[in-house]
Design a protein around this motif. Structure first.
Motif, short mmCIF file in Angstrom:
data_model
loop_
_atom_site.label_atom_id
_atom_site.label_comp_id
_atom_site.label_asym_id
_atom_site.label_seq_id
_atom_site.Cartn_x
_atom_site.Cartn_y
_atom_site.Cartn_z
N GLN A 120 -22.41 5.93 4.86
CA GLN A 120 -22.00 6.89 3.85
C GLN A 120 -22.15 6.31 2.44
OE1 GLN A 120 -20.84 9.86 5.47
NE2 GLN A 120 -21.51 10.58 3.48
N ALA A 121 -21.73 5.05 2.29
CA ALA A 121 -21.84 4.39 0.99
C ALA A 121 -23.30 4.23 0.60
CB ALA A 121 -21.13 3.03 1.03
N TYR A 171 -10.40 -3.77 -1.04
CA TYR A 171 -9.67 -3.57 0.21
C TYR A 171 -10.09 -4.57 1.29
CZ TYR A 171 -7.72 -1.32 4.32
OH TYR A 171 -7.03 -1.07 5.48
N GLU A 202 -17.11 -12.12 20.21
CA GLU A 202 -17.69 -10.92 20.81
C GLU A 202 -18.90 -10.46 19.99
OE1 GLU A 202 -14.80 -7.98 21.81
OE2 GLU A 202 -16.25 -6.84 23.02
N VAL A 231 -16.30 -5.31 12.11
CA VAL A 231 -14.86 -5.52 12.18
C VAL A 231 -14.63 -6.03 13.58
CG1 VAL A 231 -12.63 -4.34 12.29
CG2 VAL A 231 -14.28 -3.67 10.56
N GLY A 232 -13.76 -6.99 13.74
CA GLY A 232 -13.45 -7.39 15.10
C GLY A 232 -13.59 -8.88 15.33
N ILE A 236 -3.87 -6.74 5.67
CA ILE A 236 -4.41 -5.39 5.51
C ILE A 236 -3.88 -4.95 4.16
CG2 ILE A 236 -4.53 -3.04 6.44
CD1 ILE A 236 -3.96 -4.14 9.19
N PHE A 257 -13.72 7.14 -0.54
CA PHE A 257 -14.04 5.78 -0.13
C PHE A 257 -12.82 4.88 -0.12
CE2 PHE A 257 -17.89 7.72 -1.90
CZ PHE A 257 -18.70 7.65 -0.77
N ILE A 258 -11.85 5.28 0.66
CA ILE A 258 -10.70 4.42 0.94
C ILE A 258 -10.45 4.51 2.45
CG2 ILE A 258 -9.56 4.46 -1.33
CD1 ILE A 258 -7.82 6.77 -0.33
N PRO A 259 -9.67 3.59 2.99
CA PRO A 259 -9.47 3.61 4.45
C PRO A 259 -8.79 4.90 4.92
CG PRO A 259 -8.75 1.55 3.51
CD PRO A 259 -9.02 2.45 2.36
N PHE A 311 -12.58 -2.38 19.70
CA PHE A 311 -12.76 -1.96 18.30
C PHE A 311 -12.19 -2.97 17.30
CE2 PHE A 311 -12.20 1.88 20.97
CZ PHE A 311 -13.49 2.39 20.88
N GLY A 312 -11.58 -4.04 17.81
CA GLY A 312 -10.94 -5.01 16.92
C GLY A 312 -9.49 -4.62 16.68
N SER A 313 -8.61 -5.61 16.67
CA SER A 313 -7.18 -5.35 16.51
C SER A 313 -6.88 -4.47 15.31
CB SER A 313 -6.43 -6.66 16.27
OG SER A 313 -6.32 -7.36 17.46
N SER A 314 -7.55 -4.79 14.19
CA SER A 314 -7.16 -4.13 12.94
C SER A 314 -7.49 -2.64 12.94
CB SER A 314 -7.83 -4.82 11.76
OG SER A 314 -9.21 -4.80 11.93
N ALA A 367 -13.23 7.99 10.72
CA ALA A 367 -11.96 7.26 10.59
C ALA A 367 -12.25 5.77 10.62
CB ALA A 367 -11.03 7.62 11.74
N ASN A 370 -16.85 0.21 12.23
CA ASN A 370 -17.16 1.55 11.77
C ASN A 370 -18.36 1.50 10.83
OD1 ASN A 370 -17.27 4.08 10.72
ND2 ASN A 370 -15.33 3.96 9.63
N GLU A 399 -17.17 -0.52 0.74
CA GLU A 399 -17.27 0.91 1.09
C GLU A 399 -15.91 1.56 1.26
OE1 GLU A 399 -18.09 -1.61 2.99
OE2 GLU A 399 -17.04 -1.36 4.89
N LYS A 400 -14.85 0.75 1.21
CA LYS A 400 -13.49 1.29 1.32
C LYS A 400 -12.69 0.95 0.07
CE LYS A 400 -13.97 3.53 4.70
NZ LYS A 400 -13.60 4.96 4.72
N ARG A 439 0.83 -1.20 0.00
CA ARG A 439 0.00 0.00 0.00
C ARG A 439 0.87 1.25 0.00
NH1 ARG A 439 -2.46 -0.60 5.51
NH2 ARG A 439 -0.91 -2.23 5.67
N PHE A 490 -20.17 4.14 10.13
CA PHE A 490 -20.28 5.41 9.45
C PHE A 490 -20.00 5.26 7.96
CE2 PHE A 490 -18.44 9.28 7.76
CZ PHE A 490 -19.32 10.25 8.18
N VAL A 538 -9.31 -6.28 5.23
CA VAL A 538 -8.69 -6.24 6.56
C VAL A 538 -9.23 -7.44 7.33
CG1 VAL A 538 -8.43 -4.97 8.72
CG2 VAL A 538 -8.77 -3.72 6.62
N PRO A 541 1.42 -6.29 9.92
CA PRO A 541 1.97 -5.45 8.86
C PRO A 541 2.74 -4.24 9.40
CG PRO A 541 -0.30 -6.03 8.37
CD PRO A 541 -0.03 -6.48 9.77
#
Lengths: 281, 218
Positions: free
Chosen positions: B23-24, B155, B57, B52-53, B128, A74-76, A120-123, A97, B17, B198-199, A5, B19, B157, A198
């Motif tokens: 948004q998408a 993308y 949980e 995500v996660g 990732i 629309f990207i991370p 929030f999850g590791s990633s 974010a 996330n 969406e990403k 990336r 949001f 993750v 990473p």
């Protein structure tokens, strides 16, 4: 195969995009949203916003920048700088974010990393390491843009972060940052060999030729770029006018440009492909 | 023509996330809300299950919010469901994460972790990265992937991937460091991706748009 990336890194102070050298001596380059949009359209793989001053009263402008960006890009998006608590993290995630980047708080309070990765999850949790090479050759981790000494050995710290299962690590060579001299390959390759998550390499890119080297020899999984791309943006958008604070003379003089061979994301990615490194084009 | 747009509920179970998913949806013109309310989910015309996660949980949160049955009922009643990332994994039978956890069991299969070493090489986990998606036996023509070309970058993750028992539901495959895995599925009214549309820039947004068009949600 693995794709690497290329991540434009946008240092933010108040409403402005700034750039320093060794993370210091910040100069205003322009409006963050202009740069963000330009990089998105050019095929950036991700964007990283770092609030380099991170004073509490300016936090709102960072949130505004993030939510404006997230509406049309629309990207991370990774956001860091001054995040000290779960509620700080929640707020930037709510602003749009996808990931947060911790440094000072991670060092002062490793429990925050554990709580944040669980919630929030590791990633979602990225940790930045600001490394400075001491005279005896040891690399130590710093905080607050390379100003605060922590005494932590960079390699031990990276391994501990890996054990805590953070999502990824950004390593900044403060010695190289903003200089355009090239990456600190010794630092980056050693950190990469020690961790299983990473690694994003940052600090020192001055021309496109530096990038395949940090991927092949440095074993970086991603590369964060500031000046190299920003100076190209300015070259291509010289007529742009925006409200700026601080040192705008610097921009007009282009004093730093001779050190850099600015290039676009397209130039960089084509060059990577020529060097048999896979990336999204 | 005076008709109200169909209502899409993005299921909020306190992970990830939402949001960017919202948004998408807004960008392509869906009438989408974020909710963890059982009633809203029961009344929705279509569901999006993001996330995500951690699998365990996530399932615990869904159970505590009493959303497991409403989601299963919605799918059983033929309502469209779009799963993303962890939301894809949750549809499966079980996960090998932290022992063994039970999923929503809408699709037969297991969730596996990427190995730290594959083909004698160390691989970075999580993945990732932008990675290519390519078709399995299913064709993309009439699917939400209709604007996506073979080997388009999306993308990703994730540390875990799905291993479906029924090969017929596998829509896209991807390859991470030599390991080929299922990156998208389609089964009746269920569509789900391991990647984050969406990403994934404009191409990714087209997947939202086409999912909405196919399911008559616009």
């Amino acid at each position: 195969m693995k794709t690497v990336r290329i991540i434009p890194r946008l240092d933010i102070k108040g409403p402005n995009l700034v750039k320093g050298i060794h993370l210091e001596g910040l100069r205003v380059l322009g409006k963050p949203s202009d740069f963000a949009k330009f990089y998105y359209e050019q095929g950036a793989d991700e964007l990283m916003f770092m609030d380099v001053v991170a004073s509490l009263y300016e936090r709102n402008s960072l949130h505004d920048i993030i939510s404006e960006t997230a509406k049309s890009i629309f990207i991370p998006i990774t956001v860091g700088g001054g995040l000290r608590s779960i509620s700080d993290i929640k707020e930037v995630l709510r602003a749009g974010a996808d990931k947060v980047c911790l440094n000072t708080a991670a060092i002062n309070n490793p429990q925050l990393i554990k709580d944040a990765t669980r919630m929030f999850g590791s990633s979602t949790i990225v940790v930045a390491i600001e490394a400075i090479k001491e005279q005896n050759g040891q690399y130590l981790a710093y905080t607050d843009n390379g100003r605060e000494h922590t005494g932590l050995d960079v390699f031990e710290w990276a391994q501990r972060l890996d054990d805590m299962r953070v999502g990824e690590i950004v390593i900044t060579s403060v010695d190289k940052e903003g200089t355009g001299e090239g990456f600190d390959l010794e630092l980056i390759s050693k950190v990469s060999s020690l961790i299983s998550v990473p690694l994003i390499a940052h600090g020192g890119a001055g021309k496109k030729e530096h990038i395949p080297v940090v991927i092949k020899e440095g074993k970086a999984d991603a590369v964060a770029l500031g000046s190299l791309l920003h100076y190209q943006f300015i070259k291509e958008n010289e007529s742009q006018k925006s409200d700026k604070e601080g040192n705008t003379e610097f921009l007009q003089q282009k004093r730093n440009f001779h050190i850099f061979e600015p290039c676009s994301l397209n130039d960089i990615k084509s060059y990577l492909v020529d060097n048999k490194i896979e990336c999204r084009i | 023509m005076g008709d109200f747009k169909k209502k899409v509920v993005i299921i909020d179970y306190n992970l990830g996330n939402l949001f960017s998913v919202k948004q998408a949806c807004d960008t392509v013109g869906m009438n989408a809300i974020i909710s963890s309310d059982k009633k809203e989910i029961e009344e929705a015309d279509a569901l999006i299950l993001p996330g995500v996660g951690a699998f365990i949980e996530a399932m615990t949160n869904l159970e505590n919010l009493k959303l497991v049955e409403p989601i299963k009922n919605a799918v059983g009643n033929g309502k469209p469901l779009f799963g993303i990332c962890l939301g894809l994994q949750l549809l499966f039978t079980k996960s090998e994460e932290f022992g063994s956890g039970e999923g929503l069991n809408l699709i037969d299969g297991v969730i596996r972790k990427f190995p730290a070493i594959y083909n004698e090489r160390k691989i970075k986990v999580p993945q990732i990265a932008w990675n290519k998606i390519y078709s399995s036996k299913q064709h993309w023509g009439n699917s939400p992937l209709s604007e996506i070309e073979e080997n388009e970058f999306m993308y990703f993750v994730h540390s875990y991937y799905v291993d479906p028992t029924e090969e017929s539901c596998v829509m896209t495959l991807s390859n991470y460091e030599g390991l080929e895995y299922c990156s998208g599925i389609s089964k009746n009214n269920i569509f789900a991706t391991q990647f984050h549309p969406e990403k994934s820039a404009e191409k990714g947004i087209s997947i939202y748009r086409n999912w909405a068009i196919i399911n008559n949600l616009l």
